[in-house]
Design a protein around this motif. Sequence first.
Motif, short mmCIF file in Angstrom:
data_model
loop_
_atom_site.label_atom_id
_atom_site.label_comp_id
_atom_site.label_asym_id
_atom_site.label_seq_id
_atom_site.Cartn_x
_atom_site.Cartn_y
_atom_site.Cartn_z
N ALA A 46 0.82 -1.21 0.00
CA ALA A 46 0.00 0.00 0.00
C ALA A 46 0.85 1.26 0.00
N ALA A 47 1.93 1.27 0.79
CA ALA A 47 2.75 2.47 0.93
C ALA A 47 3.72 2.68 -0.24
N ARG A 48 4.14 1.59 -0.88
CA ARG A 48 5.06 1.64 -2.01
C ARG A 48 6.33 2.46 -1.70
N PRO A 49 7.03 2.16 -0.63
CA PRO A 49 8.23 2.92 -0.29
C PRO A 49 9.39 2.61 -1.23
N ALA A 50 10.23 3.60 -1.46
CA ALA A 50 11.42 3.39 -2.27
C ALA A 50 12.49 2.62 -1.51
N THR A 51 12.57 2.87 -0.20
CA THR A 51 13.56 2.19 0.63
C THR A 51 12.90 1.69 1.91
N VAL A 52 13.02 0.39 2.15
CA VAL A 52 12.55 -0.22 3.39
C VAL A 52 13.77 -0.48 4.26
N VAL A 53 13.75 0.00 5.50
CA VAL A 53 14.86 -0.22 6.43
C VAL A 53 14.39 -1.17 7.52
N GLU A 54 15.16 -2.23 7.74
CA GLU A 54 14.83 -3.21 8.77
C GLU A 54 15.96 -3.29 9.79
N PHE A 55 15.61 -3.17 11.06
CA PHE A 55 16.56 -3.38 12.16
C PHE A 55 16.31 -4.78 12.71
N GLY A 56 17.23 -5.71 12.41
CA GLY A 56 17.12 -7.07 12.91
C GLY A 56 16.73 -8.08 11.84
N THR A 57 17.70 -8.51 11.04
CA THR A 57 17.44 -9.49 9.98
C THR A 57 17.13 -10.86 10.56
N SER A 58 17.91 -11.27 11.57
CA SER A 58 17.91 -12.64 12.07
C SER A 58 18.15 -13.58 10.89
N PHE A 59 17.33 -14.63 10.72
CA PHE A 59 17.53 -15.55 9.61
C PHE A 59 16.78 -15.11 8.35
N GLY A 60 16.02 -14.02 8.44
CA GLY A 60 15.45 -13.43 7.23
C GLY A 60 13.98 -13.67 6.99
N ILE A 61 13.25 -14.15 7.98
CA ILE A 61 11.81 -14.39 7.78
C ILE A 61 11.09 -13.08 7.47
N SER A 62 11.28 -12.09 8.32
CA SER A 62 10.62 -10.80 8.07
C SER A 62 11.14 -10.16 6.79
N THR A 63 12.43 -10.30 6.54
CA THR A 63 13.03 -9.68 5.36
C THR A 63 12.42 -10.22 4.07
N LEU A 64 12.12 -11.51 4.05
CA LEU A 64 11.50 -12.10 2.86
C LEU A 64 10.12 -11.50 2.61
N HIS A 65 9.36 -11.25 3.67
CA HIS A 65 8.05 -10.62 3.50
C HIS A 65 8.20 -9.19 2.96
N ALA B 282 23.68 -16.85 6.81
CA ALA B 282 22.58 -17.77 6.53
C ALA B 282 21.46 -17.05 5.79
N ALA B 283 21.15 -15.82 6.21
CA ALA B 283 20.09 -15.06 5.56
C ALA B 283 20.44 -14.76 4.11
N ARG B 284 21.67 -14.39 3.84
CA ARG B 284 22.08 -14.10 2.46
C ARG B 284 21.92 -15.33 1.56
N ARG B 285 22.23 -16.52 2.11
CA ARG B 285 22.06 -17.75 1.33
C ARG B 285 20.58 -17.96 0.99
N THR B 286 19.73 -17.72 1.98
CA THR B 286 18.29 -17.88 1.75
C THR B 286 17.78 -16.88 0.73
N PHE B 287 18.24 -15.65 0.81
CA PHE B 287 17.79 -14.63 -0.14
C PHE B 287 18.19 -15.01 -1.56
N ALA B 288 19.38 -15.60 -1.72
CA ALA B 288 19.82 -16.03 -3.04
C ALA B 288 18.96 -17.20 -3.53
N GLU B 289 18.64 -18.13 -2.63
CA GLU B 289 17.84 -19.30 -3.00
C GLU B 289 16.44 -18.90 -3.44
N THR B 290 15.91 -17.83 -2.87
CA THR B 290 14.55 -17.41 -3.18
C THR B 290 14.47 -16.44 -4.36
N GLY B 291 15.62 -16.01 -4.86
CA GLY B 291 15.63 -15.08 -5.97
C GLY B 291 15.32 -13.65 -5.59
#
Length: 220
Positions: free
Chosen positions: A74-93, A118-127
Motif C-alpha cells: 500500500a505504501a510503495r516505499p522506495a527504501t525499506v529499512v529493517e533493524f534485525g534481519t535474524s535468519f530473514g523471515i521478516s526480510t522475505l516478507h 545464513a540469511a544471504r544464502r536464503t535470499f539467493a535461494e529465493t531469488g
Amino acid sequence: MSPTSTLEDPRVASALDRMFRCAEQDDATSSRIRAARPEGAEPLGPQEQADAKAEVYMPISAQGGRLLYNLIRAARPATVVEFGTSFGISTLHLAAAVRDNGTGEVISTEMSAAKAAAARRTFAETGLDDLITVLEGDARETLATVSGAAGFVLLDGWKDLCLPVLRLLEPRLAPGTLVVADDVDLPDLAPYLDYVRDPRNGYQSVTFPVEDGMEISCRL
C-alpha cells in the motif's frame, strides 16, 4: 488467471515454511543457551547477545509477516529499512512486497555474522537477493552510513535498541512514513512505546493485535 504474490512463489513459500518450522525450537534452544551460562555472570552486551543467540530465530509471526507485506504494497516505499534481519523471515516478507510493487529496495541490519550469512544464502535461494542489502554489525553504526530517506521502517532487533535506532533514522523520515515495531508485550520495548505514543514526539501510533503485538506509528 488471477495474480498471485511473491509470497506464493514456491522458492519463497518453501523457505518460509522451513524457517518457521525451525523457529518452533526457539524455546528449547534458548533454554539450552541460558543453562550454559554460569550463574551470576555479567549481563551480555548487544553484540555478545547476538553471538550467543546465533541459533535462535526470534521471528515475526506468519500473520505479522503478511501484515508487513500488505503495508508495503500500500505504501510503495522506495527504501525499506529493517533493524534485525535474524535468519530473514521478516526480510522475505518485506522483499516480496517490494518485488510485487515493481520498485524499491530493502536495507536490513544484523549483528550476528552467522545469521547474516545464513540469511544471504536464503535470499539467493529465493531469488530476492537483488532487492536486499544486509548490513552486518551494530545498526547504530551501519545505518548511520546510509543516505537518503527511509520510506518504511521495521524495528525488530534488540528491543532496548529500538528507540536509539529510531532516533538515528528520524531525520530521514518524511511525513506519512510508517514505523513498525514488533513484540509490544516485551518489557524492554517500553521506552520505545512511551516515545512513539507521546504525540509531542511527532507520531500517531496504534497497536495492532497480531501475536505479541505490533506498534504501527505514522510520522507526522
